[in-house]
Design an enzyme around this catalytic site. Structure first.
Site, PDB file in Angstrom:
ATOM      1  N   PRO A 161      21.365  -3.178   9.848  1.00  0.00           N
ATOM      2  CA  PRO A 161      20.420  -2.108   9.466  1.00  0.00           C
ATOM      3  C   PRO A 161      19.516  -2.472   8.287  1.00  0.00           C
ATOM      4  O   PRO A 161      18.463  -1.845   8.104  1.00  0.00           O
ATOM      5  CB  PRO A 161      21.331  -0.934   9.094  1.00  0.00           C
ATOM      6  CG  PRO A 161      22.712  -1.321   9.451  1.00  0.00           C
ATOM      7  CD  PRO A 161      22.773  -2.767   9.774  1.00  0.00           C
ATOM      8  N   ILE A 205      18.088  -5.389   7.979  1.00  0.00           N
ATOM      9  CA  ILE A 205      17.190  -6.471   8.400  1.00  0.00           C
ATOM     10  C   ILE A 205      16.301  -5.980   9.542  1.00  0.00           C
ATOM     11  O   ILE A 205      16.795  -5.492  10.561  1.00  0.00           O
ATOM     12  CB  ILE A 205      17.985  -7.719   8.841  1.00  0.00           C
ATOM     13  CG1 ILE A 205      18.960  -8.159   7.733  1.00  0.00           C
ATOM     14  CG2 ILE A 205      17.026  -8.850   9.197  1.00  0.00           C
ATOM     15  CD1 ILE A 205      19.793  -9.380   8.083  1.00  0.00           C
ATOM     16  N   TYR A 206      15.012  -6.108   9.355  1.00  0.00           N
ATOM     17  CA  TYR A 206      14.041  -5.768  10.382  1.00  0.00           C
ATOM     18  C   TYR A 206      13.409  -7.067  10.891  1.00  0.00           C
ATOM     19  O   TYR A 206      13.506  -8.112  10.230  1.00  0.00           O
ATOM     20  CB  TYR A 206      12.962  -4.841   9.817  1.00  0.00           C
ATOM     21  CG  TYR A 206      13.450  -3.420   9.601  1.00  0.00           C
ATOM     22  CD1 TYR A 206      14.442  -3.143   8.656  1.00  0.00           C
ATOM     23  CD2 TYR A 206      12.940  -2.360  10.334  1.00  0.00           C
ATOM     24  CE1 TYR A 206      14.905  -1.843   8.454  1.00  0.00           C
ATOM     25  CE2 TYR A 206      13.393  -1.056  10.138  1.00  0.00           C
ATOM     26  CZ  TYR A 206      14.370  -0.804   9.200  1.00  0.00           C
ATOM     27  OH  TYR A 206      14.832   0.472   9.015  1.00  0.00           O
ATOM     28  N   LYS A 247     -22.486   4.085  37.967  1.00  0.00           N
ATOM     29  CA  LYS A 247     -21.060   3.954  38.301  1.00  0.00           C
ATOM     30  C   LYS A 247     -20.593   2.630  37.724  1.00  0.00           C
ATOM     31  O   LYS A 247     -20.998   1.566  38.198  1.00  0.00           O
ATOM     32  CB  LYS A 247     -20.863   3.966  39.817  1.00  0.00           C
ATOM     33  CG  LYS A 247     -21.225   5.290  40.466  1.00  0.00           C
ATOM     34  CD  LYS A 247     -21.197   5.166  41.984  1.00  0.00           C
ATOM     35  CE  LYS A 247     -21.636   6.487  42.628  1.00  0.00           C
ATOM     36  NZ  LYS A 247     -21.942   6.328  44.059  1.00  0.00           N
ATOM     37  N   ARG A 290       0.827  -1.205   0.000  1.00  0.00           N
ATOM     38  CA  ARG A 290       0.000   0.000   0.000  1.00  0.00           C
ATOM     39  C   ARG A 290       0.868   1.263   0.000  1.00  0.00           C
ATOM     40  O   ARG A 290       0.489   2.297  -0.539  1.00  0.00           O
ATOM     41  CB  ARG A 290      -0.934   0.016   1.221  1.00  0.00           C
ATOM     42  CG  ARG A 290      -1.995  -1.082   1.166  1.00  0.00           C
ATOM     43  CD  ARG A 290      -3.100  -0.860   2.180  1.00  0.00           C
ATOM     44  NE  ARG A 290      -2.651  -0.899   3.562  1.00  0.00           N
ATOM     45  CZ  ARG A 290      -2.636  -1.979   4.337  1.00  0.00           C
ATOM     46  NH1 ARG A 290      -3.050  -3.135   3.848  1.00  0.00           N
ATOM     47  NH2 ARG A 290      -2.238  -1.907   5.583  1.00  0.00           N
ATOM     48  N   CYS A 319      -5.192 -17.993  15.853  1.00  0.00           N
ATOM     49  CA  CYS A 319      -5.933 -18.006  17.116  1.00  0.00           C
ATOM     50  C   CYS A 319      -7.226 -18.805  17.025  1.00  0.00           C
ATOM     51  O   CYS A 319      -7.863 -19.071  18.031  1.00  0.00           O
ATOM     52  CB  CYS A 319      -6.258 -16.580  17.550  1.00  0.00           C
ATOM     53  SG  CYS A 319      -4.789 -15.551  17.699  1.00  0.00           S
ATOM     54  N   GLY A 336       7.049  -9.617  15.337  1.00  0.00           N
ATOM     55  CA  GLY A 336       6.274 -10.768  15.796  1.00  0.00           C
ATOM     56  C   GLY A 336       6.879 -11.520  16.969  1.00  0.00           C
ATOM     57  O   GLY A 336       7.663 -10.965  17.748  1.00  0.00           O
ATOM     58  N   ASP A 337       6.503 -12.783  17.094  1.00  0.00           N
ATOM     59  CA  ASP A 337       6.867 -13.588  18.267  1.00  0.00           C
ATOM     60  C   ASP A 337       8.371 -13.769  18.440  1.00  0.00           C
ATOM     61  O   ASP A 337       8.822 -14.125  19.530  1.00  0.00           O
ATOM     62  CB  ASP A 337       6.241 -14.989  18.153  1.00  0.00           C
ATOM     63  CG  ASP A 337       4.735 -14.977  18.332  1.00  0.00           C
ATOM     64  OD1 ASP A 337       4.169 -13.901  18.598  1.00  0.00           O
ATOM     65  OD2 ASP A 337       4.119 -16.049  18.190  1.00  0.00           O
TER      66      ASP A 337
END
Lengths: 564, 564
Positions: free
Chosen positions: B276, B278-279, B435, B21, B42, B282-283
């Site tokens: 730099p 490589i990003y 409340k 995008r 999940c 996640g887990d």
């Protein structure tokens, strides 16, 4: 220290209970002109509708129980008829014994509430025409409904309580019509969101007369003829007037206390009136709106309760806690749906000259692959530069109240749309998706603010320039089931291969079902040399609802929003 | 620009979609070693349990659909076996064709996820013993369950996924036992809150073995004998190992990337690794915990998705957006109940040396007079001076997820207990009370911080000094139905008249059912010359649950909290 409190419902009773917890030795007197104290005001429509079966459940405290628990002298059926601020006294009259007497105070708390508006219409005081504000009103309506031959109800006013009454009378099996003078239900909401709920109400078989004034009532042959401004009339066996409330400032005015532009009792940030020994809480006060700074009321139980607590703290310890004001969070169940708002709707921000951008998104109440997920709609308004969240409106089924509460907590703390994007919600399939609808609202707003996404609104569609191209990027099957007239259909997944079919020099308005594919398509076009590309906020789903609402009003558009 | 992404589930697929995008012209390649991308991780337990009936619903995207929508080259069944950071290449192997080849990148994204822990126990690789992490695991378990004669299941590990598996196998009609090595279910939660859910699980007929280690598995006569540390064994037809996951850092380690103390890939605030180009998301990553500053993982889908979006933004625009870290909001449905946490439980704050005060309150899911209201329990931990909210745990039925989300949003934005008190929620009888339980939690914390209320906890009761007076301020009828042994019963409404029955020189511990009347009684005593007065946090309701949990463990107390 002797405290006298006028009014024994939400604000008054709450103040008294907190006062007692803070000061065991204080003398506390509550005057309540009605028969009951501390009753469940918000439950009244549901007892009429027999959703709540036991009347006793609404009567949370009695004078006796309040006395034994809070050692408070509660005088029901006793109206305070005058305040003498100079002598620090009030005059009270018991409606049972007719006794009139004075009571002194060290500090006085006004919690007189509001009374229902009864416009001066011909015939309004006739039989079968009711307002609902307290337990006695409820009893009267319930008795009348069961008095025989009551089949048709007209509810006048489509605000929160009006809709609750309509639903509950419908639940009893009555034929229900709602008459509302403006062009939508729930006037604090924006048109689009109200339109979603209107569709649902109509689907339930309730007749909805919008943009319709009532001019008079005529009683004849045991029924009420509700005369409408357009010359028509609706015949009813019972009429519920639910056209709003006004703060009860009679005592305050007579005592020379300052009242404000919105008609409420003026208080400072410590809830103290213009007389330092008199405080006021609840529906009768006005307070600066957090967005405009202008004073206004909040006819809501939550704020009244919170004010009671703060007022007591300030009385006992001497103006130690400021009341931060109300963002007017409100919600209502409307048959199977839920709808609510926190903050100020876009149309009202516009009226106040507060610039705002609107974005409407739809998302699943929980993971789509887990049974029972339903779509809900979030409409936010936010500041153009800072992204500060100014309001949120949510309509849907399960989980609507949850999203509204989260959004309210963020609005209340001056949060931005970036906080929505970052919000780390509790996710498991029965409760949400990995990206919650609140996150999605934030992501989309971020895209709008950064210029990655230009949006256009449902009401803009009827006003597009002649040469605008409408592009439906849904599947052909979806397109065939219904779309905006004269749209070209190119599914998003084919768009990259069919760019040559699009005119680079024309304005292009894209839509899909909810807005996501439209956004993808927009990103493709914007990066492929198309410069004037807009995505329809809320997608075809919202436009369809909007169109239906306009059709019902016989209007071309609602005029609510300005083009992007 | 050419992006290569390793891993095609939550973090990887999310990064790819956002990259597209942001940059229509980029080349994007995803390597996924499994057969499926972007599936609903999940949802796996619920498909096994036949709550989700259609397997296809879990497969949100395919390689083909991802290609046509996001113009992304998705290579499933293809494992990256090595990274050559110096040459900016990866080596990939297709498990179908056995082809091995290299692929170059400009920027690489690691999203390898985590793998389930399989402790080195004797017999763990035998037939009938499963872990659940991906679609293939799910298919294998489902097939085995339906292979004939599978009646008894043992789930090892009572974490979030373990409980979901237990519920789903129970839903299929299996006899289910859960074995957990620590003394409570859901180890991230505090003991008290876990205890509430334990009671519910046992009431559903699931056997719960807490404080119980597994030592080995033996396969004989077509069944698995699960050998326990205490010498007992449980016979089962199927065993699900659900004892946690570990970040999959094999590729990162081999490529010389930095990994951290908690075992995850080290990233900076822009999700960039020590290389730099490589990003990672996640887990598999570790990230500073917002409360301790210490790096740790968040094995959660929500954070993984948010990281994907941020990672893509940083790749395209050059480190423009910081990832704020995760407060580890997590939730699970457990039969009819819901339980969850945001922030760090009190016991874990204590371990980290972070001082905190705990308060437990109960409240109705909605107005008590409106049908269907159920009690829910909120336990908060907050900083002693500032009142900063450090964690919230909620257990209950309807509306539990809502309160947790609101509390999470406040924790995430560094809110305090005063924000809970001020929170302006959406109130109408079907949704809340005037409340909200969140407000109540804030009010009580405010009372504690101001010194108006001194609290004591369920685990303190068994350690009280000999001469402490236990005072039950509930009604005699409630007292007779069950109470803490040796308590004196004086209903709160009679307390003012019976003060002479109380010893002014002794420590007094008050309790009622939920804590409110206890607080009122405490205020009366504290203002009547009694100096050492404590109120039992969470009331008899919580103590009873706590006692039951200790009894089940054959322990006198849990040792979780220190006396107030």
């Amino acid at each position: 220290m002797k405290y006298v409190i006028i009014g024994g419902v939400a604000g008054g009773a709450g103040t008294a209970a907190r006062l007692r917890r803070m000061d065991e030795t204080a003398e506390i007197v509550i005057f309540e002109k009605g028969k009951y104290i501390s009753y469940a005001n918000c439950g009244l429509p549901y007892y009429i509708g027999e959703v709540i079966k036991e009347r006793d459940k609404l009567l949370i405290q009695t004078a006796a129980s309040f006395k034994s628990r809070f050692n408070t002298d509660v005088r029901v059926n006793t109206e305070v008829t005058a305040i003498q601020p100079a002598e620090k006294k009030v005059t009270a009259k018991c409606s049972v014994t007719a006794e009139v007497y004075e009571e002194s105070y060290d500090k006085l708390v006004l919690a007189p509430g509001a009374f229902p508006v009864r416009p001066p219409l011909l015939g309004i005081d006739g039989e079968g025409i009711f307002t609902l504000r307290n337990v006695s009103d409820m009893d009267a309506i319930k008795q009348y409904v069961h008095s025989g031959g009551i089949r048709r109800a007209v509810v006048i006013g489509a605000g929160f309580v009006g809709l609750e009454m309509a639903e509950n009378l419908h639940h009893l099996g009555l034929e229900v019509s709602i008459v509302e003078k403006v062009s939508q239900i729930l006037p604090p909401l924006d048109f689009n969101i109200a339109a979603i709920v209107q569709q649902h109400i109509r689907a339930k078989g309730v007749r909805l007369y919008l943009d319709t004034a009532v001019s008079a009532f005529e009683r004849q042959d045991g029924e009420v003829s509700v005369k409408l401004g357009n010359g028509d009339s609706i015949e009813a066996d019972i009429v519920i007037m639910s056209v709003g409330v006004r703060p009860d400032t009679r005592l305050a005015l007579a005592a020379g206390l300052e009242t404000g532009k919105s008609g409420g009792i003026v208080v400072n940030e410590f809830l103290q009136t213009s007389d330092p020994d008199i405080y006021a809480v609840g529906d009768a006060i006005e307070f600066p709106n957090p967005f405009t700074g202008k004073p206004g009321p909040a006819y809501l139980a939550g704020p009244a309760n919170k004010q009671g607590r703060i007022c007591a703290n300030n009385l006992v310890a001497g103006n130690v806690q400021k009341y931060p004001g109300s963002i007017s969070t409100a919600i209502v169940k409307v048959f199977d749906m839920t709808v609510g708002i926190a903050g100020m709707a876009s149309k009202n921000l516009q009226k106040e000259g507060i610039r705002n951008i609107v974005s409407t998104t739809h998302g699943g109440s929980h993971a789509g692959y887990y049974p029972g997920a339903r779509q809900l709609t979030i409409q936010i308004a936010f500041a153009p530069v800072s992204g500060r969240l100014l309001s949120a409106q949510v309509a849907g089924y399960e989980g609507t109240d949850k999203r509204l509460d989260v959004l309210a907590s963020i609005i209340q703390r001056n949060g931005t749309v970036y906080d929505l994007a970052e919000f780390e919600h509790a996710y498991a399939p029965p409760f949400s998706s990995a990206k919650d609808p609140v996150n999605i609202a934030g992501f989309v707003a971020d895209n709008i603010l950064s210029g990655r996404m230009k949006v256009i609104y449902p009401c803009d569609i009827s006003r597009l320039e002649e040469d605008t191209l409408l592009l439906d990027v849904r599947s052909p099957a979806e397109h065939d089931r219904g779309g905006i007239p004269d749209a070209l259909n190119i599914p998003v997944d084919e768009l990259r291969d069919r760019l040559h079919q699009l005119p680079a020099d024309r304005k292009i308005v894209i839509y899909c079902q909810v807005g996501l594919r439209g956004y993808l398509a927009q990103r493709i076009l914007m990066q492929s040399g198309f410069s004037r590309v807009y995505n329809l906020s809320g997608g075809y789903r919202l436009w369809e609802i909007y169109q239906e609402a306009c059709y019902q009003l016989q209007a071309e558009d609602c005029g609510c929003f300005q083009p992007a």
